[in-house]
Design a protein around this motif. Structure first.
Motif, PDB file in Angstrom:
ATOM      1  N   THR A   1      -0.158 -17.070  -0.274  1.00 57.79           N
ATOM      2  CA  THR A   1      -1.339 -17.638  -0.905  1.00 57.79           C
ATOM      3  C   THR A   1      -2.402 -16.558  -0.937  1.00 57.79           C
ATOM      4  O   THR A   1      -2.694 -15.942   0.078  1.00 57.79           O
ATOM      5  CB  THR A   1      -1.853 -18.863  -0.124  1.00 57.79           C
ATOM      6  N   LYS A   2      -2.939 -16.330  -2.106  1.00 60.22           N
ATOM      7  CA  LYS A   2      -3.993 -15.336  -2.257  1.00 60.22           C
ATOM      8  C   LYS A   2      -5.277 -16.052  -2.656  1.00 60.22           C
ATOM      9  O   LYS A   2      -5.259 -16.951  -3.492  1.00 60.22           O
ATOM     10  CB  LYS A   2      -3.620 -14.306  -3.319  1.00 60.22           C
ATOM     11  N   THR A   3      -6.367 -15.634  -2.043  1.00 61.98           N
ATOM     12  CA  THR A   3      -7.662 -16.224  -2.347  1.00 61.98           C
ATOM     13  C   THR A   3      -8.363 -15.363  -3.381  1.00 61.98           C
ATOM     14  O   THR A   3      -8.393 -14.136  -3.270  1.00 61.98           O
ATOM     15  CB  THR A   3      -8.523 -16.321  -1.070  1.00 61.98           C
ATOM     16  N   TYR A   4      -8.900 -16.013  -4.383  1.00 59.76           N
ATOM     17  CA  TYR A   4      -9.651 -15.334  -5.434  1.00 59.76           C
ATOM     18  C   TYR A   4     -11.081 -15.842  -5.444  1.00 59.76           C
ATOM     19  O   TYR A   4     -11.346 -16.984  -5.068  1.00 59.76           O
ATOM     20  CB  TYR A   4      -9.021 -15.599  -6.811  1.00 59.76           C
ATOM     21  N   TYR A   5     -11.968 -14.991  -5.907  1.00 62.21           N
ATOM     22  CA  TYR A   5     -13.374 -15.362  -6.041  1.00 62.21           C
ATOM     23  C   TYR A   5     -13.777 -15.113  -7.484  1.00 62.21           C
ATOM     24  O   TYR A   5     -13.422 -14.090  -8.072  1.00 62.21           O
ATOM     25  CB  TYR A   5     -14.257 -14.524  -5.118  1.00 62.21           C
ATOM     26  N   SER A   6     -14.524 -16.044  -8.029  1.00 61.73           N
ATOM     27  CA  SER A   6     -14.959 -15.917  -9.411  1.00 61.73           C
ATOM     28  C   SER A   6     -16.399 -16.391  -9.504  1.00 61.73           C
ATOM     29  O   SER A   6     -16.732 -17.491  -9.053  1.00 61.73           O
ATOM     30  CB  SER A   6     -14.061 -16.761 -10.304  1.00 61.73           C
ATOM     31  N   CYS A   7     -17.234 -15.578 -10.108  1.00 53.77           N
ATOM     32  CA  CYS A   7     -18.630 -15.950 -10.283  1.00 53.77           C
ATOM     33  C   CYS A   7     -18.743 -16.873 -11.491  1.00 53.77           C
ATOM     34  O   CYS A   7     -18.091 -16.661 -12.521  1.00 53.77           O
ATOM     35  CB  CYS A   7     -19.482 -14.710 -10.509  1.00 53.77           C
TER      36      CYS A   7
ATOM     37  N   LYS B   1     -14.489 -20.135  -5.093  1.00 55.75           N
ATOM     38  CA  LYS B   1     -13.400 -19.608  -4.276  1.00 55.75           C
ATOM     39  C   LYS B   1     -12.186 -20.494  -4.520  1.00 55.75           C
ATOM     40  O   LYS B   1     -12.288 -21.718  -4.447  1.00 55.75           O
ATOM     41  CB  LYS B   1     -13.817 -19.648  -2.810  1.00 55.75           C
ATOM     42  N   TYR B   2     -11.042 -19.883  -4.846  1.00 57.11           N
ATOM     43  CA  TYR B   2      -9.844 -20.690  -5.059  1.00 57.11           C
ATOM     44  C   TYR B   2      -8.614 -19.937  -4.580  1.00 57.11           C
ATOM     45  O   TYR B   2      -8.609 -18.708  -4.513  1.00 57.11           O
ATOM     46  CB  TYR B   2      -9.692 -21.094  -6.533  1.00 57.11           C
ATOM     47  N   ASP B   3      -7.610 -20.688  -4.182  1.00 59.45           N
ATOM     48  CA  ASP B   3      -6.359 -20.120  -3.699  1.00 59.45           C
ATOM     49  C   ASP B   3      -5.280 -20.302  -4.747  1.00 59.45           C
ATOM     50  O   ASP B   3      -5.265 -21.291  -5.471  1.00 59.45           O
ATOM     51  CB  ASP B   3      -5.911 -20.803  -2.406  1.00 59.45           C
ATOM     52  N   GLU B   4      -4.393 -19.332  -4.792  1.00 57.27           N
ATOM     53  CA  GLU B   4      -3.267 -19.419  -5.711  1.00 57.27           C
ATOM     54  C   GLU B   4      -2.007 -19.033  -4.962  1.00 57.27           C
ATOM     55  O   GLU B   4      -1.948 -17.978  -4.328  1.00 57.27           O
ATOM     56  CB  GLU B   4      -3.480 -18.464  -6.891  1.00 57.27           C
ATOM     57  N   ALA B   5      -1.014 -19.893  -5.001  1.00 56.41           N
ATOM     58  CA  ALA B   5       0.260 -19.629  -4.342  1.00 56.41           C
ATOM     59  C   ALA B   5       1.166 -18.862  -5.308  1.00 56.41           C
ATOM     60  O   ALA B   5       1.205 -19.147  -6.502  1.00 56.41           O
ATOM     61  CB  ALA B   5       0.922 -20.929  -3.919  1.00 56.41           C
ATOM     62  N   VAL B   6       1.885 -17.889  -4.750  1.00 52.42           N
ATOM     63  CA  VAL B   6       2.868 -17.135  -5.519  1.00 52.42           C
ATOM     64  C   VAL B   6       4.054 -16.843  -4.617  1.00 52.42           C
ATOM     65  O   VAL B   6       3.934 -16.847  -3.393  1.00 52.42           O
ATOM     66  CB  VAL B   6       2.316 -15.798  -6.069  1.00 52.42           C
ATOM     67  N   ILE B   7       5.168 -16.594  -5.217  1.00 53.44           N
ATOM     68  CA  ILE B   7       6.351 -16.187  -4.478  1.00 53.44           C
ATOM     69  C   ILE B   7       6.587 -14.723  -4.774  1.00 53.44           C
ATOM     70  O   ILE B   7       6.704 -14.319  -5.938  1.00 53.44           O
ATOM     71  CB  ILE B   7       7.565 -17.046  -4.852  1.00 53.44           C
TER      72      ILE B   7
ATOM     73  N   ILE C   1       7.625 -22.873  -6.043  1.00 52.60           N
ATOM     74  CA  ILE C   1       6.513 -23.116  -5.112  1.00 52.60           C
ATOM     75  C   ILE C   1       6.554 -24.557  -4.628  1.00 52.60           C
ATOM     76  O   ILE C   1       6.388 -24.832  -3.432  1.00 52.60           O
ATOM     77  CB  ILE C   1       5.157 -22.775  -5.766  1.00 52.60           C
ATOM     78  N   ASP C   2       6.795 -25.487  -5.543  1.00 52.38           N
ATOM     79  CA  ASP C   2       6.901 -26.896  -5.166  1.00 52.38           C
ATOM     80  C   ASP C   2       8.042 -27.111  -4.166  1.00 52.38           C
ATOM     81  O   ASP C   2       7.896 -27.852  -3.189  1.00 52.38           O
ATOM     82  CB  ASP C   2       7.119 -27.779  -6.397  1.00 52.38           C
TER      83      ASP C   2
END
Length: 128
Positions: free
Chosen positions: A63-69, A117-123, A41-42
């Motif tokens: 990049t996928k956005t996740y939501y967490s309470c 709300k946070y984003d996580e990068a993946v390949i 990713i880097d």
């Protein structure tokens, strides 16, 4: 009967040792995979590319956005969703996640404030 029971227990113990070793190998493999994913990713980011083909495979940076309470605010979120979409309480967590993702921007500010709300990068690799 005692001999049969001892044999069963000995076989059980041997299998437990195998399972324990495999779990340890899996942990190590997952740690190495996460390390390689972070490095790749880097490199994608440094080279400003979002895909690359290599050896009959394609690797795509997503990049996928996740939501967490927030943990202590779950009752408030459930109360809100119970009012606006009560049918969601009889379905699975993935559908609830999809609902939050699709409606987050239209939620009242007090509800948005309890959701992180946070984003996580993946390949994502795939064969060509």
């Amino acid at each position: 009967m005692q001999d049969s029971l001892k044999q069963s227990c000995d076989a059980l113990w041997k299998q437990l040792e195998i399972v324990t070793e495999l779990k340890e190998q899996l942990k190590e493999a997952e740690a190495k995979y996460r390390m390689l994913m972070t490095k790749a990713i880097d490199q994608f980011t440094e080279n400003e590319v979002d895909r690359i083909d290599s050896d009959g495979k394609q690797f795509v940076l997503k990049t996928k956005t996740y939501y967490s309470c927030k943990a202590d605010k779950k009752p408030e979120l459930y109360e809100y969703i119970g009012k606006v979409a009560p049918e969601l309480f009889s379905i699975n967590a993935r559908t609830l996640d999809k609902y939050i993702r699709e409606t987050f921007e239209t939620m009242p500010e007090d509800i948005q404030s309890i959701i992180t709300k946070y984003d996580e990068a993946v390949i994502k690799p795939k064969e060509l």
